[in-house]
Write a protein that holds these residues in place. Structure first.
Motif, short mmCIF file in Angstrom:
data_model
loop_
_atom_site.label_atom_id
_atom_site.label_comp_id
_atom_site.label_asym_id
_atom_site.label_seq_id
_atom_site.Cartn_x
_atom_site.Cartn_y
_atom_site.Cartn_z
N GLN A 1 0.76 -1.10 -0.12
CA GLN A 1 0.09 0.12 -0.02
C GLN A 1 0.79 1.32 0.11
O GLN A 1 2.01 1.27 0.79
N VAL A 2 0.55 2.07 -0.75
CA VAL A 2 1.31 3.50 -0.84
C VAL A 2 0.31 4.52 -0.64
O VAL A 2 -0.68 4.79 -1.35
N GLN A 3 0.58 5.48 0.36
CA GLN A 3 -0.16 6.61 0.62
C GLN A 3 0.60 7.91 -0.06
O GLN A 3 1.87 7.95 0.20
N LEU A 4 -0.10 8.89 -0.48
CA LEU A 4 0.42 9.99 -1.31
C LEU A 4 0.08 11.11 -0.85
O LEU A 4 -1.30 11.39 -0.51
N VAL A 5 0.73 12.15 -0.34
CA VAL A 5 0.17 13.64 0.22
C VAL A 5 0.80 14.58 -0.35
O VAL A 5 2.24 14.93 -0.51
N THR B 1 5.53 10.46 -0.19
CA THR B 1 4.86 8.97 -0.01
C THR B 1 5.29 8.13 1.14
O THR B 1 6.29 8.43 1.73
N SER B 2 4.60 7.18 1.39
CA SER B 2 4.75 6.17 2.42
C SER B 2 5.11 4.67 1.55
O SER B 2 4.28 4.66 0.45
N GLY B 3 5.41 3.77 2.14
CA GLY B 3 5.74 2.39 1.58
C GLY B 3 7.10 2.07 0.90
O GLY B 3 7.62 3.07 0.47
N ARG B 4 7.59 1.00 1.55
CA ARG B 4 8.85 0.87 1.11
C ARG B 4 9.23 0.61 -0.24
O ARG B 4 10.36 0.53 -0.67
N THR B 5 7.89 0.16 -1.29
CA THR B 5 8.54 -0.25 -2.46
C THR B 5 8.10 1.12 -3.57
O THR B 5 8.17 0.61 -4.60
#
Length: 124
Positions: free
Chosen positions: A1-5, A24-28
């Motif tokens: 899951q990726v979150q974008l702000v 962004t969050s998420g290691r990938t």
């Protein structure tokens, strides 16, 4: 899951500049392509710019070519959109998006994750 702000939007006079950021969050995230899209009132969401996962390939809409620059810092999980020579017709909500296939596509349907958007208003 990726979150974008997204951040960095605001009000600017025609001819001015703004720099949008997408955290962004998420290691990938480093393996994803990233894109910027915009949507003006009463219009469909349109492609602005995209960048491949490595940053080696970029893609721009004709309307922003030579004025906008997309870049990314994978170490900081951030994507940027430098906007220069802004015009009133650039006024829109700007969205950041991530594409797992990493193709830097112009098609919104190819993107898997979206931010909430940041308003950019350019006055004449």
């Amino acid at each position: 899951q990726v979150q974008l702000v997204e951040s960095g939007g605001g009000l600017v006079q025609a001819g001015g500049s703004l720099r949008l950021s997408c955290a962004t969050s998420g290691r990938t995230f480093g393996a994803y392509a990233a894109g910027w899209f915009r949507q003006a009132p009463g219009k469909e969401r349109e492609f602005v710019a995209a960048i491949a996962w490595s940053g080696a390939n970029t893609n721009y809409a004709d309307s922003v070519k030579d004025r906008f620059t997309i870049s990314r810092n994978n170490a900081r999980n951030t994507v940027f959109l430098q906007m220069n020579a802004l015009k009133p017709e650039d006024t829109a909500v700007y969205y950041c998006a991530a594409d797992r296939l990493g193709t830097a596509s112009q098609a919104p349907a190819d993107y898997d994750y979206w931010g909430q958007g940041t308003q950019v208003t350019v006055s004449s």
